[in-house]
Each structure stands twice: as C-alpha cells, then as structure tokens.
Design a protein around this motif. Structure first.
Motif, PDB file in Angstrom:
ATOM      1  N   LYS A 107     -88.949   7.852  -9.900  1.00  0.00           N
ATOM      2  CA  LYS A 107     -90.213   7.454  -9.666  1.00  0.00           C
ATOM      3  C   LYS A 107     -91.061   8.740 -10.133  1.00  0.00           C
ATOM      4  CE  LYS A 107     -89.387   4.123  -7.771  1.00  0.00           C
ATOM      5  NZ  LYS A 107     -89.000   2.631  -8.551  1.00  0.00           N
ATOM      6  N   ARG A 108     -92.257   8.498 -10.764  1.00  0.00           N
ATOM      7  CA  ARG A 108     -93.179   9.765 -11.286  1.00  0.00           C
ATOM      8  C   ARG A 108     -94.546   9.770 -10.217  1.00  0.00           C
ATOM      9  NH1 ARG A 108     -91.977  11.023 -16.008  1.00  0.00           N
ATOM     10  NH2 ARG A 108     -90.622   9.547 -17.009  1.00  0.00           N
ATOM     11  N   LEU A 109     -95.011  10.940 -10.091  1.00  0.00           N
ATOM     12  CA  LEU A 109     -95.975  11.163  -9.158  1.00  0.00           C
ATOM     13  C   LEU A 109     -97.158  10.843  -9.522  1.00  0.00           C
ATOM     14  CD1 LEU A 109     -95.135  14.892  -7.971  1.00  0.00           C
ATOM     15  CD2 LEU A 109     -94.667  12.622  -6.619  1.00  0.00           C
ATOM     16  N   SER A 110     -98.231  10.511  -8.807  1.00  0.00           N
ATOM     17  CA  SER A 110     -99.375   9.942  -9.433  1.00  0.00           C
ATOM     18  C   SER A 110    -100.405  11.269  -9.299  1.00  0.00           C
ATOM     19  CB  SER A 110    -100.228   8.986  -8.566  1.00  0.00           C
ATOM     20  OG  SER A 110    -100.133   9.397  -7.212  1.00  0.00           O
ATOM     21  N   ASN A 111    -100.092  12.508  -9.697  1.00  0.00           N
ATOM     22  CA  ASN A 111    -100.752  13.510  -9.549  1.00  0.00           C
ATOM     23  C   ASN A 111    -101.374  13.844 -11.033  1.00  0.00           C
ATOM     24  OD1 ASN A 111     -98.515  14.502 -11.074  1.00  0.00           O
ATOM     25  ND2 ASN A 111     -97.821  15.771  -9.759  1.00  0.00           N
ATOM     26  N   GLY A 112    -101.590  12.987 -11.885  1.00  0.00           N
ATOM     27  CA  GLY A 112    -102.174  13.350 -12.948  1.00  0.00           C
ATOM     28  C   GLY A 112    -101.403  13.468 -14.259  1.00  0.00           C
ATOM     29  N   ASP A 113    -100.297  14.231 -13.929  1.00  0.00           N
ATOM     30  CA  ASP A 113     -99.161  14.318 -15.009  1.00  0.00           C
ATOM     31  C   ASP A 113     -98.050  13.391 -14.902  1.00  0.00           C
ATOM     32  OD1 ASP A 113     -97.526  15.448 -13.073  1.00  0.00           O
ATOM     33  OD2 ASP A 113     -97.830  17.327 -13.970  1.00  0.00           O
ATOM     34  N   GLY A 114     -97.818  12.950 -14.172  1.00  0.00           N
ATOM     35  CA  GLY A 114     -96.797  11.997 -13.778  1.00  0.00           C
ATOM     36  C   GLY A 114     -95.460  12.444 -13.796  1.00  0.00           C
ATOM     37  N   SER A 115     -95.404  13.672 -13.271  1.00  0.00           N
ATOM     38  CA  SER A 115     -94.096  14.320 -13.165  1.00  0.00           C
ATOM     39  C   SER A 115     -92.842  13.608 -12.420  1.00  0.00           C
ATOM     40  CB  SER A 115     -94.187  15.817 -12.720  1.00  0.00           C
ATOM     41  OG  SER A 115     -94.808  15.641 -11.602  1.00  0.00           O
ATOM     42  N   VAL A 116     -91.755  13.765 -12.717  1.00  0.00           N
ATOM     43  CA  VAL A 116     -90.731  13.055 -12.060  1.00  0.00           C
ATOM     44  C   VAL A 116     -90.420  13.926 -10.795  1.00  0.00           C
ATOM     45  CG1 VAL A 116     -88.422  12.454 -11.929  1.00  0.00           C
ATOM     46  CG2 VAL A 116     -89.792  11.818 -13.890  1.00  0.00           C
ATOM     47  N   GLU A 117     -90.123  13.631  -9.643  1.00  0.00           N
ATOM     48  CA  GLU A 117     -89.662  14.493  -8.414  1.00  0.00           C
ATOM     49  C   GLU A 117     -88.616  13.840  -7.820  1.00  0.00           C
ATOM     50  OE1 GLU A 117     -90.662  17.279  -7.904  1.00  0.00           O
ATOM     51  OE2 GLU A 117     -92.213  17.641  -9.587  1.00  0.00           O
ATOM     52  N   ASP A 118     -87.666  14.497  -7.104  1.00  0.00           N
ATOM     53  CA  ASP A 118     -86.768  14.110  -6.003  1.00  0.00           C
ATOM     54  C   ASP A 118     -87.637  13.500  -4.988  1.00  0.00           C
ATOM     55  OD1 ASP A 118     -84.846  15.182  -7.468  1.00  0.00           O
ATOM     56  OD2 ASP A 118     -84.601  16.863  -5.878  1.00  0.00           O
ATOM     57  N   TYR A 119     -87.116  12.112  -4.486  1.00  0.00           N
ATOM     58  CA  TYR A 119     -87.644  11.631  -3.333  1.00  0.00           C
ATOM     59  C   TYR A 119     -86.752  11.174  -2.093  1.00  0.00           C
ATOM     60  CZ  TYR A 119     -86.801   7.051  -5.462  1.00  0.00           C
ATOM     61  OH  TYR A 119     -85.984   5.815  -6.049  1.00  0.00           O
ATOM     62  N   TRP A 120     -87.390  11.276  -0.944  1.00  0.00           N
ATOM     63  CA  TRP A 120     -86.334  11.040   0.308  1.00  0.00           C
ATOM     64  C   TRP A 120     -86.077   9.561   0.497  1.00  0.00           C
ATOM     65  CZ3 TRP A 120     -83.973  14.810   2.487  1.00  0.00           C
ATOM     66  CH2 TRP A 120     -84.567  16.124   2.422  1.00  0.00           C
ATOM     67  N   LEU A 121     -85.070   9.442   1.063  1.00  0.00           N
ATOM     68  CA  LEU A 121     -84.613   8.044   1.455  1.00  0.00           C
ATOM     69  C   LEU A 121     -84.620   8.234   2.997  1.00  0.00           C
ATOM     70  CD1 LEU A 121     -81.524   7.249  -0.931  1.00  0.00           C
ATOM     71  CD2 LEU A 121     -83.957   6.384  -0.807  1.00  0.00           C
ATOM     72  N   ARG A 122     -84.559   7.036   3.749  1.00  0.00           N
ATOM     73  CA  ARG A 122     -84.526   7.172   5.449  1.00  0.00           C
ATOM     74  C   ARG A 122     -82.939   7.125   5.644  1.00  0.00           C
ATOM     75  NH1 ARG A 122     -85.102   1.346   4.806  1.00  0.00           N
ATOM     76  NH2 ARG A 122     -83.420   0.381   6.091  1.00  0.00           N
ATOM     77  N   THR A 123     -82.147   7.209   4.770  1.00  0.00           N
ATOM     78  CA  THR A 123     -80.805   7.076   5.251  1.00  0.00           C
ATOM     79  C   THR A 123     -80.181   8.792   5.517  1.00  0.00           C
ATOM     80  OG1 THR A 123     -80.342   5.415   3.769  1.00  0.00           O
ATOM     81  CG2 THR A 123     -78.380   6.941   4.433  1.00  0.00           C
ATOM     82  N   PRO A 124     -79.827   9.139   6.719  1.00  0.00           N
ATOM     83  CA  PRO A 124     -79.243  10.199   7.056  1.00  0.00           C
ATOM     84  C   PRO A 124     -78.039  10.372   6.469  1.00  0.00           C
ATOM     85  CG  PRO A 124     -79.249   9.097   8.837  1.00  0.00           C
ATOM     86  CD  PRO A 124     -79.816   8.200   7.757  1.00  0.00           C
ATOM     87  N   ASN A 125     -77.584  11.853   6.348  1.00  0.00           N
ATOM     88  CA  ASN A 125     -76.000  12.026   6.270  1.00  0.00           C
ATOM     89  C   ASN A 125     -75.210  11.646   7.518  1.00  0.00           C
ATOM     90  OD1 ASN A 125     -73.606  13.737   6.115  1.00  0.00           O
ATOM     91  ND2 ASN A 125     -74.256  13.974   4.009  1.00  0.00           N
ATOM     92  N   ARG A 126     -74.178  10.895   7.204  1.00  0.00           N
ATOM     93  CA  ARG A 126     -73.550  10.435   8.338  1.00  0.00           C
ATOM     94  C   ARG A 126     -72.619  11.570   9.004  1.00  0.00           C
ATOM     95  NH1 ARG A 126     -72.204   4.413   6.481  1.00  0.00           N
ATOM     96  NH2 ARG A 126     -70.532   5.725   5.500  1.00  0.00           N
ATOM     97  N   SER A 127     -72.431  12.600   8.310  1.00  0.00           N
ATOM     98  CA  SER A 127     -71.310  13.592   8.828  1.00  0.00           C
ATOM     99  C   SER A 127     -71.998  14.701   9.374  1.00  0.00           C
ATOM    100  CB  SER A 127     -70.554  14.049   7.439  1.00  0.00           C
ATOM    101  OG  SER A 127     -69.857  12.799   7.120  1.00  0.00           O
ATOM    102  N   TYR A 128     -73.426  14.965   8.953  1.00  0.00           N
ATOM    103  CA  TYR A 128     -74.244  16.076   9.464  1.00  0.00           C
ATOM    104  C   TYR A 128     -75.421  15.624   9.995  1.00  0.00           C
ATOM    105  CZ  TYR A 128     -71.162  18.556   6.018  1.00  0.00           C
ATOM    106  OH  TYR A 128     -70.146  18.872   5.477  1.00  0.00           O
ATOM    107  N   THR A 129     -75.796  16.428  11.020  1.00  0.00           N
ATOM    108  CA  THR A 129     -77.339  16.053  11.877  1.00  0.00           C
ATOM    109  C   THR A 129     -78.648  16.719  11.308  1.00  0.00           C
ATOM    110  OG1 THR A 129     -77.061  17.858  13.384  1.00  0.00           O
ATOM    111  CG2 THR A 129     -75.955  15.660  13.946  1.00  0.00           C
TER     112      THR A 129
END
Length: 141
Positions: free
Chosen positions: A89-111
């Motif tokens: 996914k590209r940001l809509s910040n003018g330059d369209g840079s690619v960034e990591d993005y969160w999912l709603r899935t937590p790690n099931r081994s760590y809180t």
C-alpha cells in the motif's frame, strides 16, 4: 496516517486503533457513511492460541487471514489480496511512498506484539507495539 495499534495486553475490542478508526469514520463524507454497513469481526486475543473475540465494526484493519494468508478463525482471504504485490500500500501523502501497515491480528504468543504487512507486501510475524506504522482499513457497503 501512521500510528501505534495497541498497548500491551489490549485486544482488538479495546485497543487504541479502534478508537482512531471511529474518529476517521466520523470524518468521512455523509453519503459514504450512510452506506457503510457494520460487520462482525473475529480477532485472536493477544498471547492466546486460538481464543477469539467478536466485535462489530464499521471500519477495521485487515486480519492476517483476510490479507490472503490461510483461512482461520479470523476470517477468509479477500479476493483483492492475491500475492505480496497486491498487499503493498502506498501513502496518499503526495509522494506515494510505501510503508508497513498494521493488521488487527495480535501475535498469539506475546501480549505486546501485533502482526503487520511489510513494505514488501509480506505478512510479518510480529513487532513491538512502540513502533509506529501505517494503517489500511476496510469497510463494507
């Protein structure tokens, strides 16, 4: 918009990201808000193997399952996510840079760790919650 997804021990039902998504929903145009339907989303609890919670959301972050990995208690792959390139996914910040993005899935081994999609479009197993990442939310019409 980059942000933290949750605090330690928070699950999707009470995390700070759901509050931020409610604020984003409030800013959407009225004609769009009027057609968005609430849906029930299942999400794993942090630090638990297969225990899930259910929430009703108008905007949500994708789960690991919905972003085209194996089907699970969190849902099924959406057809738009076919490979790593389709998850970038590209940001809509003018330059369209690619960034990591969160999912709603937590790690099931760590809180204190949640899943995210990396700049390469890959499902990344976990990251510390103090890291700021982008968001890519879904909704149902």
């Amino acid at each position: 918009d980059t942000s933290r997804v949750a605090e330690q021990d928070e699950d999707w039902s009470d995390c700070i990201m759901r509050t931020k998504l409610e604020a984003i929903f409030a800013q959407l145009p009225e004609d769009l808000k009027s057609v968005i339907k609430p849906v029930i989303k299942k999400t794993y609890r942090p630090g638990s193997s297969y225990d899930t919670i259910s929430t009703v959301d108008k905007l949500w972050l994708m789960s690991g399952a919905e972003s085209a990995y194996l089907s699970s208690e969190e849902g099924y792959p959406y057809p738009i996510f076919t490979d790593a390139a389709s998850r970038i996914k590209r940001l809509s910040n003018g330059d369209g840079s690619v960034e990591d993005y969160w999912l709603r899935t937590p790690n099931r081994s760590y809180t204190n760790r949640w899943m995210y999609i990396s700049t390469g479009g890959n499902y990344t197993t976990s990251t510390d919650l103090s890291v700021s990442k982008g968001i890519c939310f879904g909704f149902c019409i």
